[in-house]
Every structure is written in C-alpha cells, then in structure tokens.
Enzyme design. Structure first.
Site, mmCIF file in Angstrom:
data_model
loop_
_atom_site.group_PDB
_atom_site.id
_atom_site.type_symbol
_atom_site.label_atom_id
_atom_site.label_comp_id
_atom_site.label_asym_id
_atom_site.label_seq_id
_atom_site.Cartn_x
_atom_site.Cartn_y
_atom_site.Cartn_z
ATOM 1 N N LYS A 161 1.026 -1.527 0.148
ATOM 2 C CA LYS A 161 -0.142 0.224 0.226
ATOM 3 C C LYS A 161 0.954 0.915 -0.739
ATOM 4 C CE LYS A 161 -1.895 1.883 3.693
ATOM 5 N NZ LYS A 161 -1.120 3.302 4.067
ATOM 6 N N ASN A 162 1.934 1.313 0.934
ATOM 7 C CA ASN A 162 2.473 2.516 1.202
ATOM 8 C C ASN A 162 3.575 2.947 -0.302
ATOM 9 O OD1 ASN A 162 0.998 3.063 3.216
ATOM 10 N ND2 ASN A 162 3.095 2.948 4.499
ATOM 11 N N ASP A 188 -4.540 12.720 13.021
ATOM 12 C CA ASP A 188 -5.473 11.525 12.839
ATOM 13 C C ASP A 188 -5.524 10.511 14.087
ATOM 14 O OD1 ASP A 188 -3.043 10.781 12.652
ATOM 15 O OD2 ASP A 188 -3.559 9.440 10.732
ATOM 16 N N ASP A 194 3.867 0.989 12.224
ATOM 17 C CA ASP A 194 2.829 0.313 11.620
ATOM 18 C C ASP A 194 2.564 -0.914 12.325
ATOM 19 O OD1 ASP A 194 2.562 2.414 10.561
ATOM 20 O OD2 ASP A 194 2.818 0.965 8.646
ATOM 21 N N ARG A 209 -4.297 10.801 4.200
ATOM 22 C CA ARG A 209 -2.813 11.661 4.390
ATOM 23 C C ARG A 209 -1.883 11.303 3.138
ATOM 24 N NH1 ARG A 209 -5.696 10.042 8.727
ATOM 25 N NH2 ARG A 209 -7.004 12.730 8.738
HETATM 26 C C1 UD1 Z 1 4.483 6.366 6.172
HETATM 27 C C2 UD1 Z 1 3.554 5.610 6.161
HETATM 28 C C3 UD1 Z 1 2.721 5.080 7.559
HETATM 29 C C4 UD1 Z 1 3.904 4.655 7.725
HETATM 30 C C5 UD1 Z 1 4.948 5.695 8.816
HETATM 31 C C6 UD1 Z 1 6.295 5.672 9.160
HETATM 32 C C7 UD1 Z 1 2.688 5.651 4.085
HETATM 33 C C8 UD1 Z 1 1.495 6.072 3.015
HETATM 34 N N1 UD1 Z 1 2.130 5.878 5.225
HETATM 35 O O1 UD1 Z 1 3.482 7.948 6.945
HETATM 36 O O2 UD1 Z 1 1.467 3.754 7.342
HETATM 37 O O3 UD1 Z 1 2.930 4.804 10.167
HETATM 38 O O4 UD1 Z 1 5.475 6.320 7.513
HETATM 39 O O5 UD1 Z 1 7.185 4.998 8.758
HETATM 40 O O6 UD1 Z 1 3.167 5.575 3.131
HETATM 41 N N2 UD1 Z 1 6.414 14.880 9.905
HETATM 42 C C9 UD1 Z 1 6.061 16.043 10.767
HETATM 43 N N3 UD1 Z 1 6.541 16.676 9.589
HETATM 44 C C10 UD1 Z 1 7.098 16.535 8.214
HETATM 45 C C11 UD1 Z 1 6.536 15.161 8.088
HETATM 46 C C12 UD1 Z 1 6.470 13.929 9.617
HETATM 47 O O7 UD1 Z 1 7.006 16.367 12.196
HETATM 48 O O8 UD1 Z 1 7.072 16.827 7.498
HETATM 49 C C13 UD1 Z 1 6.271 13.037 11.626
HETATM 50 C C14 UD1 Z 1 4.939 12.979 11.928
HETATM 51 O O9 UD1 Z 1 4.515 13.350 12.737
HETATM 52 C C15 UD1 Z 1 6.006 11.225 12.592
HETATM 53 C C16 UD1 Z 1 7.332 10.986 11.962
HETATM 54 O O10 UD1 Z 1 7.212 12.634 11.553
HETATM 55 O O11 UD1 Z 1 5.601 11.608 13.807
HETATM 56 C C17 UD1 Z 1 6.936 10.175 10.509
HETATM 57 O O12 UD1 Z 1 6.317 10.527 10.160
HETATM 58 P P1 UD1 Z 1 6.450 9.633 8.034
HETATM 59 O O13 UD1 Z 1 7.968 9.197 8.353
HETATM 60 O O14 UD1 Z 1 7.280 10.973 6.884
HETATM 61 O O15 UD1 Z 1 5.452 8.722 8.148
HETATM 62 P P2 UD1 Z 1 4.390 9.485 6.652
HETATM 63 O O16 UD1 Z 1 4.844 9.903 5.326
HETATM 64 O O17 UD1 Z 1 3.545 10.184 6.795
#
Ligand code: UD1
Length: 430
Positions: A33-34, A127, A315, A103
């Site tokens: 999915k990701n 979320d 996850d 998201r």
């Molecule tokens: C992706 C995955 C999700 C997984 C996560 C971590 C997808 C669709 N989703 O989410 O299933 O749980 O990676 O492995 O691929 N953060 C910030 N600022 C930003 C970006 C992130 O503060 O600009 C923080 C987030 O709030 C979170 C952490 O960094 O606490 C990790 O986020 P990130 O690695 O970006 O996860 P996603 O890409 O949202």
C-alpha cells in the site's frame, strides 16, 4: 442488548472472529500500500499511459485513484493491474474531500511541482496517531526552488525553476523523502537528500522513477542522490510486496500457532521484525515462494521499540501488542514515531488484556486467553490487531468499523479463512 440496538448492530458492516486452532497453508501477500500510493502520484510527472501491476484492491488505492481522476487523469483496473493515463493538461488540485480521507495524497505535491509547476493541495489534518504535519516536505521542496503559501486550509505551491541542492531532513520522514525525490527528478542539476528515509517503499519509488528515465542513486540508504533529467517517459512496473501485510499474517500465526507460507513476501525487508518474532517464538525463513513461518507453542514476551526502517515498524506495533497480550511474561512497548498510537489498547483491555499505557510506553502482562467482545477498529493496523486478538479469544469477537481494515488489506477475512481461521466479514448490504 435491547432489540432496537441489536437490529442496528446486525445491520452494521463487521468482522466476526472465533478461535479455531492452528493456521495452515499459503497466503498471497499483495503489493505494498505505502508504495503503490506514491507510484500513482508519480504518474503525474509526465504525459502518457502507465501500467502498475500487483496493486492491492484496497480502499486507499481507490481514493488515490479519485484524487488523480479529479485532476483529469483516467485510472482503470483489470485484475491486479492499474492503467493510468495522464493527459497533457491536468488540473493540479487535490480537494479537501479527498485529502482528508487519505493523508498520503500529499504525495502529489512533488510530482505536480515538477510536472506542471504549480499545485493546490488541501492539508489533510491530523489523525488517530496524532498530528501529521508536512513541514519537512515543504522545507525540502523549498530547498530546490519551490515556493509555498498556506491559506484557506490549502497549500498553494509554485516552482518556475527547480534547481538541485542539498536537502538535509531533520528526521528521516518517509513522505518528505518521497516528495523531494519526485520533484528533484526533474530539477536542473543534482539534489542530495541526507538523513533520507530508508524504507523498501522508497527504493521501490526510486526504481519506478529510474525506469521512467530518472537518475536516482542510493535509495534504501540515508543519502539519496538525484540527478535531474529533462524528460521522463511512462512505464509498466510491478509494486514491491507489502511487508506490513506479511507481518500481520505472522502475528495471526503467533497467536493461533501453525505453519504458513507468505507467498511473495520478502524476508530481507523484515529482518529486525523477524528477529523479534524469533525471540517471541515465531520461526521464519526464506522460502522459494516467499517466507515460511511456524509457531508451535505459547508466545514469549519481549520488549519492543519502534524506529524508522530498518527498525521495527510503527505500523506493526498494534499487531505486536495483540501478540504480547497473550504471551508468557511481561513486555514493554515504546512508540518513537507518532505521539498517540495506543487507542486500540482500550479495546484489547475490553477483551481481557492486561495493558497499561503511560505516554509513549505500554506495559503488557500476557494473559492465558482473551475473551471475545464487541470492539471497534480505529485505524488500519489497530483494526487488524483486533482481528488477530480474536484468534486467541474464547467466544466471538465482533470488530465494528472494518472499513478501516479495508483501507489497507485486500480481503483480510477471506485470506485468514483460507488458512483455517474462523473469520467472516459480514456485509449486510451485500
Ligand atoms: C508513512 C507511512 C505510515 C508509516 C510512516 C512511518 C505511507 C502512506 N504511510 O507515513 O504507514 O507509519 O511512514 O513509517 O507511506 N513528521 C513531521 N513533519 C513532516 C513529516 C513527518 O513532523 O513534514 C513526523 C510525523 O508527524 C511522524 C514522523 O515524522 O511523527 C514520521 O512521519 P513520516 O515518516 O513522514 O510518515 P508518513 O510518510 O506520514
């Protein structure tokens, strides 16, 4: 329950689970999915017809298809293949009605900036895990020449000239790494992303971009170098297998015991998870078809701490908590990525689990058996974890709001049933 409430309950979409002994057989693990959500976004980079294979038939893919359609892109599915036709002119906008459902739709930002030069994307909001800011996506894209303004809940972005630069991410964010990669692929010159996320899905996206004619080197390590190119072409591509879906079936095996083959799964993408599962009593090894896994007795407790890849995936945490709920001994689980990801714990406690949470930690004292109860899914993995817990519970577990599970799993109940579990997805409307 009063009759009226009982009738309402009977009309609800739900998954019913009863313990039914060991799991046995083979289960096909679908595409990640990701990864696929980002590959779909990457199709915005250039005009033409793309074919993406091994695409799971899940709700999040359907929403991403709607995001693309709203821009004027045609998306159709035959079997596990998606055909995406990106016309020359598109409307580079993603409305709130869609981004609030998904998201990951913010992944269109990078490709729209590189492919069209401007974009308007509604901010999706937080979320159940806590806030989901995109400040690192924005800082990374600004470093290569994009400009941003936030108004009316939308991100307005523009880029006249993308120019390669050094991008040092404050944290190895998966989404920020992907957005910068997808924009940098068309920038003038070289972009070096440091402290990049290392997930297999990042390497899959790099493979896709390189197939299109991009030059992305080092994906899968914490330094990714992207040499911008002037032209990209549409491609056919097969999505990498979903390590979190594979982990879900291993968690089910852990609580139900048995011996299964995860067809198409990649052991090399789950090394630390499999070592932890080994400590807990689930044996795994590479198999010509994918991954073989066996568990023959009661699970043993272990301490678990989530970290960015290659660490234990956040996850998988709800699945590990479900396993620890019935393991022998006490396990401590620490969440290091998201601020609040323990909401499903109250549901497990309703099933008789002994869990205490404090901030980022949960202390789980394993009990012999859980007891089936009506419980509610609050997100994809939490929902899957409740189904897994139901495999180790006396009586019936009824998981309501299974649409959360459908967001990320294709026919979850059907695949578990094929392994011998007693799991049924009741869809009263069908
Ligand atoms: C992706 C995955 C999700 C997984 C996560 C971590 C997808 C669709 N989703 O989410 O299933 O749980 O990676 O492995 O691929 N953060 C910030 N600022 C930003 C970006 C992130 O503060 O600009 C923080 C987030 O709030 C979170 C952490 O960094 O606490 C990790 O986020 P990130 O690695 O970006 O996860 P996603 O890409 O949202």
């Amino acid at each position: 329950m009063e009759r009226g409430h009982q009738d309402d309950f009977d009309r609800q979409d739900r998954i019913e689970v009863r313990a039914n002994g060991p799991l046995e057989g083979a289960v096909a693990i679908g595409g990640a999915k990701n990864s696929v959500l980002k590959l779909m976004a990457a199709c915005l980079l250039t005009e033409g017809t793309f074919v993406i294979r091994n695409v799971p038939d899940i709700h999040d893919v359907a929403v991403m298809a709607d995001v693309l359609r709203a821009m004027g892109v045609s998306v159709s599915r035959v079997g596990d293949a998606l055909t995406i036709e990106r016309p020359e002119a598109i409307i580079p906008e993603a409305p709130y009605a869609l981004t609030e459902q998904l998201r990951a739709s913010t992944a269109v930002l990078g490709p729209l900036l590189a492919g069209i030069g401007h974009a308007r994307v509604a901010l999706p909001g937080g979320d159940d895990f806590g806030p989901r800011p995109i400040d690192m996506h924005i800082a990374g894209l600004e470093a290569i020449g994009c400009r941003f303004e936030i108004s009316g809940g939308d991100v307005h972005a523009a880029a006249d000239n993308l120019v390669g630069n050094s991008v040092l991410l404050e944290y190895p964010s998966v989404g920020a790494t992907e957005n910068v990669m997808m924009a940098a692929v068309r920038a003038k010159g070289t972009t070096v992303i440091d402290n990049a996320a290392r997930e297999p899905e990042i390497a899959d996206l790099a493979g896709f971009l390189n197939h299109m004619g991009g030059h992305v080197i080092g994906a899968g390590t914490s330094t990714i170098t992207v040499d911008g190119v002037e032209e990209l072409r549409p491609v056919e591509y097969t999505v990498v297998s979903d390590r979190i879906e594979a982990a879900t079936f291993m968690a089910a095996l852990g609580v139900a015991t048995g011996e299964i083959t995860l067809v198409g799964a990649r052991l090399d993408h789950m090394a630390i998870l499999c070592r932890k599962l080994g400590e807990m009593g689930v044996r795994t090894s590479s198999d010509p078809d994918g991954v073989w896994a066996m568990c023959s007795g009661r699970l043993r407790s272990a301490d678990v701490s989530t970290l960015p890849y290659p660490g234990l995936p956040t996850d998988c945490k709800p699945l590990l908590v479900a396993m620890l709920s019935v393991a022998e001994g006490v396990g401590i689980v620490t969440e290091n990525l998201f601020s609040g990801r323990f909401r499903y714990v109250d549901e497990l406690v309703r099933m008789g689990a002994d869990i205490r949470t404090e901030g980022h930690h949960a202390v789980i004292r394993g009990v012999d058996r859980l007891s089936g109860a009506p419980v509610r899914a609050s997100d994809i993995r939490a929902g899957a974890a409740l189904v897994v817990a139901g495999l180790a519970a006396d009586g019936i577990t009824v998981v309501s709001d299974p649409h959360h599970i459908d967001r990320g799993y294709e026919d979850f109940a059907g695949k578990l049933s094929a392994l011998g579990a007693d799991v049924c997805h009741e869809r009263p409307g069908d």
